[in-house]
Scaffold this motif. Structure first.
Motif, PDB file in Angstrom:
ATOM      1  N   MET B   1      15.298 -19.442   2.662  1.00  0.00           N
ATOM      2  CA  MET B   1      15.590 -18.547   3.801  1.00  0.00           C
ATOM      3  C   MET B   1      16.768 -17.635   3.474  1.00  0.00           C
ATOM      4  O   MET B   1      17.808 -18.096   3.026  1.00  0.00           O
ATOM      5  CB  MET B   1      15.947 -19.380   5.041  1.00  0.00           C
ATOM      6  N   GLY B   2      16.579 -16.350   3.710  1.00  0.00           N
ATOM      7  CA  GLY B   2      17.678 -15.412   3.508  1.00  0.00           C
ATOM      8  C   GLY B   2      18.697 -15.543   4.637  1.00  0.00           C
ATOM      9  O   GLY B   2      18.394 -16.116   5.687  1.00  0.00           O
ATOM     10  N   ILE B   3      19.867 -15.027   4.384  1.00  0.00           N
ATOM     11  CA  ILE B   3      20.905 -15.084   5.423  1.00  0.00           C
ATOM     12  C   ILE B   3      20.726 -13.905   6.372  1.00  0.00           C
ATOM     13  O   ILE B   3      20.540 -12.773   5.931  1.00  0.00           O
ATOM     14  CB  ILE B   3      22.293 -15.064   4.760  1.00  0.00           C
ATOM     15  N   LYS B   4      20.727 -14.177   7.670  1.00  0.00           N
ATOM     16  CA  LYS B   4      20.587 -13.103   8.668  1.00  0.00           C
ATOM     17  C   LYS B   4      21.691 -13.259   9.715  1.00  0.00           C
ATOM     18  O   LYS B   4      21.912 -14.354  10.225  1.00  0.00           O
ATOM     19  CB  LYS B   4      19.231 -13.190   9.376  1.00  0.00           C
ATOM     20  N   LYS B   5      22.360 -12.148  10.006  1.00  0.00           N
ATOM     21  CA  LYS B   5      23.344 -12.154  11.095  1.00  0.00           C
ATOM     22  C   LYS B   5      23.087 -10.930  11.954  1.00  0.00           C
ATOM     23  O   LYS B   5      22.543  -9.940  11.465  1.00  0.00           O
ATOM     24  CB  LYS B   5      24.767 -12.059  10.526  1.00  0.00           C
ATOM     25  N   THR B   6      23.461 -10.988  13.223  1.00  0.00           N
ATOM     26  CA  THR B   6      23.286  -9.827  14.089  1.00  0.00           C
ATOM     27  C   THR B   6      24.662  -9.237  14.437  1.00  0.00           C
ATOM     28  O   THR B   6      25.693  -9.899  14.278  1.00  0.00           O
ATOM     29  CB  THR B   6      22.587 -10.207  15.412  1.00  0.00           C
ATOM     30  N   TYR B   7      24.632  -7.992  14.918  1.00  0.00           N
ATOM     31  CA  TYR B   7      25.871  -7.356  15.392  1.00  0.00           C
ATOM     32  C   TYR B   7      26.511  -8.218  16.487  1.00  0.00           C
ATOM     33  O   TYR B   7      27.730  -8.378  16.526  1.00  0.00           O
ATOM     34  CB  TYR B   7      25.580  -5.964  15.960  1.00  0.00           C
ATOM     35  N   GLU B   8      25.666  -8.762  17.379  1.00  0.00           N
ATOM     36  CA  GLU B   8      26.180  -9.549  18.507  1.00  0.00           C
ATOM     37  C   GLU B   8      26.928 -10.780  18.002  1.00  0.00           C
ATOM     38  O   GLU B   8      28.032 -11.093  18.475  1.00  0.00           O
ATOM     39  CB  GLU B   8      25.031  -9.977  19.445  1.00  0.00           C
ATOM     40  N   GLU B   9      26.317 -11.462  17.021  1.00  0.00           N
ATOM     41  CA  GLU B   9      26.968 -12.673  16.484  1.00  0.00           C
ATOM     42  C   GLU B   9      28.307 -12.324  15.836  1.00  0.00           C
ATOM     43  O   GLU B   9      29.306 -13.020  16.039  1.00  0.00           O
ATOM     44  CB  GLU B   9      26.060 -13.331  15.429  1.00  0.00           C
ATOM     45  N   ILE B  10      28.295 -11.221  15.069  1.00  0.00           N
ATOM     46  CA  ILE B  10      29.544 -10.831  14.389  1.00  0.00           C
ATOM     47  C   ILE B  10      30.604 -10.427  15.417  1.00  0.00           C
ATOM     48  O   ILE B  10      31.763 -10.834  15.316  1.00  0.00           O
ATOM     49  CB  ILE B  10      29.273  -9.701  13.363  1.00  0.00           C
ATOM     50  N   ASN B  11      30.187  -9.676  16.438  1.00  0.00           N
ATOM     51  CA  ASN B  11      31.162  -9.272  17.468  1.00  0.00           C
ATOM     52  C   ASN B  11      31.709 -10.472  18.243  1.00  0.00           C
ATOM     53  O   ASN B  11      32.886 -10.476  18.628  1.00  0.00           O
ATOM     54  CB  ASN B  11      30.533  -8.260  18.430  1.00  0.00           C
ATOM     55  N   GLU B  12      30.874 -11.495  18.480  1.00  0.00           N
ATOM     56  CA  GLU B  12      31.361 -12.718  19.133  1.00  0.00           C
ATOM     57  C   GLU B  12      32.472 -13.355  18.303  1.00  0.00           C
ATOM     58  O   GLU B  12      33.501 -13.777  18.814  1.00  0.00           O
ATOM     59  CB  GLU B  12      30.208 -13.728  19.338  1.00  0.00           C
ATOM     60  N   LYS B  13      32.235 -13.410  16.979  1.00  0.00           N
ATOM     61  CA  LYS B  13      33.244 -13.982  16.070  1.00  0.00           C
ATOM     62  C   LYS B  13      34.530 -13.157  16.105  1.00  0.00           C
ATOM     63  O   LYS B  13      35.633 -13.704  16.089  1.00  0.00           O
ATOM     64  CB  LYS B  13      32.706 -14.005  14.635  1.00  0.00           C
ATOM     65  N   ILE B  14      34.357 -11.820  16.146  1.00  0.00           N
ATOM     66  CA  ILE B  14      35.552 -10.946  16.175  1.00  0.00           C
ATOM     67  C   ILE B  14      36.358 -11.226  17.442  1.00  0.00           C
ATOM     68  O   ILE B  14      37.583 -11.379  17.407  1.00  0.00           O
ATOM     69  CB  ILE B  14      35.155  -9.447  16.090  1.00  0.00           C
ATOM     70  N   LYS B  15      35.651 -11.328  18.575  1.00  0.00           N
ATOM     71  CA  LYS B  15      36.349 -11.583  19.856  1.00  0.00           C
ATOM     72  C   LYS B  15      37.094 -12.909  19.830  1.00  0.00           C
ATOM     73  O   LYS B  15      38.160 -13.044  20.423  1.00  0.00           O
ATOM     74  CB  LYS B  15      35.332 -11.585  21.008  1.00  0.00           C
ATOM     75  N   LYS B  16      36.524 -13.899  19.131  1.00  0.00           N
ATOM     76  CA  LYS B  16      37.184 -15.218  19.050  1.00  0.00           C
ATOM     77  C   LYS B  16      38.244 -15.260  17.950  1.00  0.00           C
ATOM     78  O   LYS B  16      38.905 -16.281  17.765  1.00  0.00           O
ATOM     79  CB  LYS B  16      36.135 -16.302  18.763  1.00  0.00           C
ATOM     80  N   GLY B  17      38.340 -14.167  17.208  1.00  0.00           N
ATOM     81  CA  GLY B  17      39.311 -14.150  16.109  1.00  0.00           C
ATOM     82  C   GLY B  17      38.855 -14.976  14.924  1.00  0.00           C
ATOM     83  O   GLY B  17      39.666 -15.424  14.117  1.00  0.00           O
ATOM     84  N   GLU B  18      37.531 -15.166  14.802  1.00  0.00           N
ATOM     85  CA  GLU B  18      37.015 -16.030  13.726  1.00  0.00           C
ATOM     86  C   GLU B  18      36.272 -15.258  12.631  1.00  0.00           C
ATOM     87  O   GLU B  18      35.804 -15.862  11.670  1.00  0.00           O
ATOM     88  CB  GLU B  18      36.038 -17.066  14.316  1.00  0.00           C
TER      89      GLU B  18
END
Lengths: 134, 392
Positions: B1-18
């Motif tokens: 399986m290739g790695i897949k991330k979405t803008y939403e997931e990345i933005n959630e991490k940014i908001k949490k400082g992670e």
């Protein structure tokens, strides 16, 4: 033997006559022209480096003085306003002696002692923050 | 399986400082050490940066209305004409516009002075109308005193610009700097592996609506840039264009900009322009983006073209990598030629790091493009028609 640098200022009436040839032939000097702006019928300026015996250099300079050419020891100074510099690097493209160079952090560093005062960097710097004063 | 991330997931991490944010230079090494898959898993955002003279730049200003009101037909800012063929007190000040009184001062200086908080002299003239009776006025403005001031640059951040040299026996003064005779030097104007459009060559994440760093403010990409070349041949593996290809039209609030990341410039015997600082964040949505953001200077090639022809088509002298260009010296035939950048790597790195900090601190969220930039189409030249020459 010694190496010395001079600024020669030519009056209008002298710009048509060759002088470097005599310095080589009659006084045995090795000449490096660092900069020259000589236009017939206009005042001219030449920056030269003379390499030769001390008395030959003195005689050569006397010969120039007799022709009405003003001879001054080169005492120019280059400065860079490091506060304002954005380190674009353009000046390093015209600096032939490495006086202006980029360091490992890609910042411009000035080694004033390497400068031959050719002044090419002065107009090339897009921020106009390199100054050379004679 | 290739790695897949979405803008939403990345933005959630940014908001949490992670979120894991790295600069494009750091990404080159991470992929070298850990491989594409590990890098894609670990890294969420790669930040890029460039700081270069970009002539197609300027700003829209709205001065507010005077009493009696004026409908501007001509407007001078510190003696520099600003385009006023708009509504009454709107204008566009272009960076290359020279002052009517001083060849060393121009639109770029006006913009820099405004951003530095300086007072700028405004002179307006008009023919006067029933609704706008005032025919002439003089005053001062500052960035704070006017209603709107937004930078709008029709063409910035060129994808893979050419390097320049000069084979003639005369010195040339160009927008690529002073070119010494007989190939006495080579100048180049891209930030190489830090440059935004070289890190996402087919514009998967860089499109209309992408939030960016623009001269110290948060700005946006609003359109494909002018002279966007959709027709450029691309490398099969890296997808990098062989010559200048994509460009960006960008917008940002001048009132939030910082002089540290913009600077007026004068190119000898060419004219005025402005160093513009741009940083684009690239979300690592999958392994392909991890791979493209890790393209290194060794894999970025550009053409060295001869600026001595004075023609549209300039001959290519050689093709070299940014790794070679950045050593400060390259060999062509038997000749060693000094190379010099026009684009500040120091500032580009600083911009990538500032953007990285903004994202790490949760002050900058990523936006997915509302429309992608084109990758196919025709690039058109202009034909001169001698037979219709304008007669005055």
């Amino acid at each position: 033997m010694e190496i010395v640098r001079f600024v020669l200022d030519f009056p209008k009436e002298r710009t048509g006559k060759p002088v470097v040839y005599q310095l080589v032939k009659d006084y045995g000097l090795i000449i490096n022209i660092l900069k020259a702006r000589i236009t017939p019928e206009e005042e001219g300026r030449m920056v030269i480096e003379l390499n030769g015996e001390k008395n030959n250099i003195e005689s050569g300079l006397n010969f120039l003085a007799e022709l009405g050419i003003s001879v001054k020891a080169l005492s120019g100074k280059i400065t860079l306003n490091t506060e304002e510099c954005v380190h674009c690097g353009l000046c390093t493209g015209v600096c032939r002696t490495g006086a202006l160079s980029l360091n490992s952090e890609c910042k411009i560093t000035l080694f004033a002692e390497k400068c031959t005062l050719c002044e090419l960097c002065v107009g090339t710097c897009p921020l106009r923050i390199i100054k050379i004063e004679f | 399986m290739g790695i897949k991330k979405t803008y939403e997931e990345i933005n959630e991490k940014i908001k949490k400082g992670e979120a894991v944010v790295v600069t494009a230079e750091e990404m080159v090494n991470i992929v070298k050490d850990k491989g594409v898959r590990e890098a894609a898993k670990k890294v969420d955002v790669v930040t890029t940066g460039t700081f270069s003279p970009m002539c197609s730049s300027g700003a829209f200003l709205n001065f507010g209305h005077s009493d009696p009101p004026i409908r501007t037909t001509k407007c001078l800012l510190n003696g520099v004409p600003a385009y006023s063929g708009l509504a009454a007190v709107d204008c566009y000040i272009g960076v290359t516009e020279p002052s009517e009184f001083d060849e060393n001062y121009g639109g770029a200086h006006v913009i820099e002075d405004l951003v530095a908080g300086k007072r700028v002299k405004l002179h307006i003239t008009s023919y006067g109308t029933d609704c706008y009776p005032c025919k002439e006025l003089d005053t001062h403005i500052t960035l704070k005193s006017i209603n709107q001031a937004f930078m709008f640059n029709p063409r910035n951040a060129y994808q893979n610009y050419n390097a320049a040299t000069n084979t003639s026996s005369n010195i040339l003064y160009t927008y690529m700097g002073t070119l010494l005779p007989k190939m006495g030097n080579i100048t180049y104007s891209s930030a190489g592996e830090l440059s935004p459009l070289l890190k996402d060559p087919l514009y998967r994440t860089i499109g209309i609506g992408t939030r960016i760093f623009l001269c110290g403010a948060q700005g946006y990409i609003v359109w494909e840039g002018t002279q966007f070349n959709k027709d450029m041949k691309r490398d099969k593996k890296t997808k990098l264009p062989e010559g200048p290809a994509g460009t960006l039209a960008v917008i940002g609030n001048l009132k939030h900009m910082n002089r540290e990341f913009m600077r007026a410039a004068k190119f000898q015997k060419y004219g005025i322009t402005m160093f513009i600082g741009i940083g684009v964040p690239i979300p690592i949505l999958d392994e392909d983006l991890a791979e493209s953001t890790a393209i290194s200077n060794a894999d970025i090639f550009t053409n060295i073209v001869d600026y001595s022809t004075g023609r549209r088509e300039r001959p290519t002298i050689a093709r070299v990598s940014y790794q070679e260009l950045q050593t400060g010296r390259i060999k062509i035939g038997n000749k060693e030629i000094p190379t010099a950048p026009i684009s500040s790597i120091y500032k580009a790195r600083q911009i990538a790091n500032v953007l990285k900090n903004w994202i790490e601190e949760g002050n900058f969220l990523l936006s997915s493009p509302v429309q992608n930039l084109p990758v196919e189409g025709i690039f058109k030249p202009l034909k001169i028609q001698e037979e219709i020459k304008w007669k005055l």
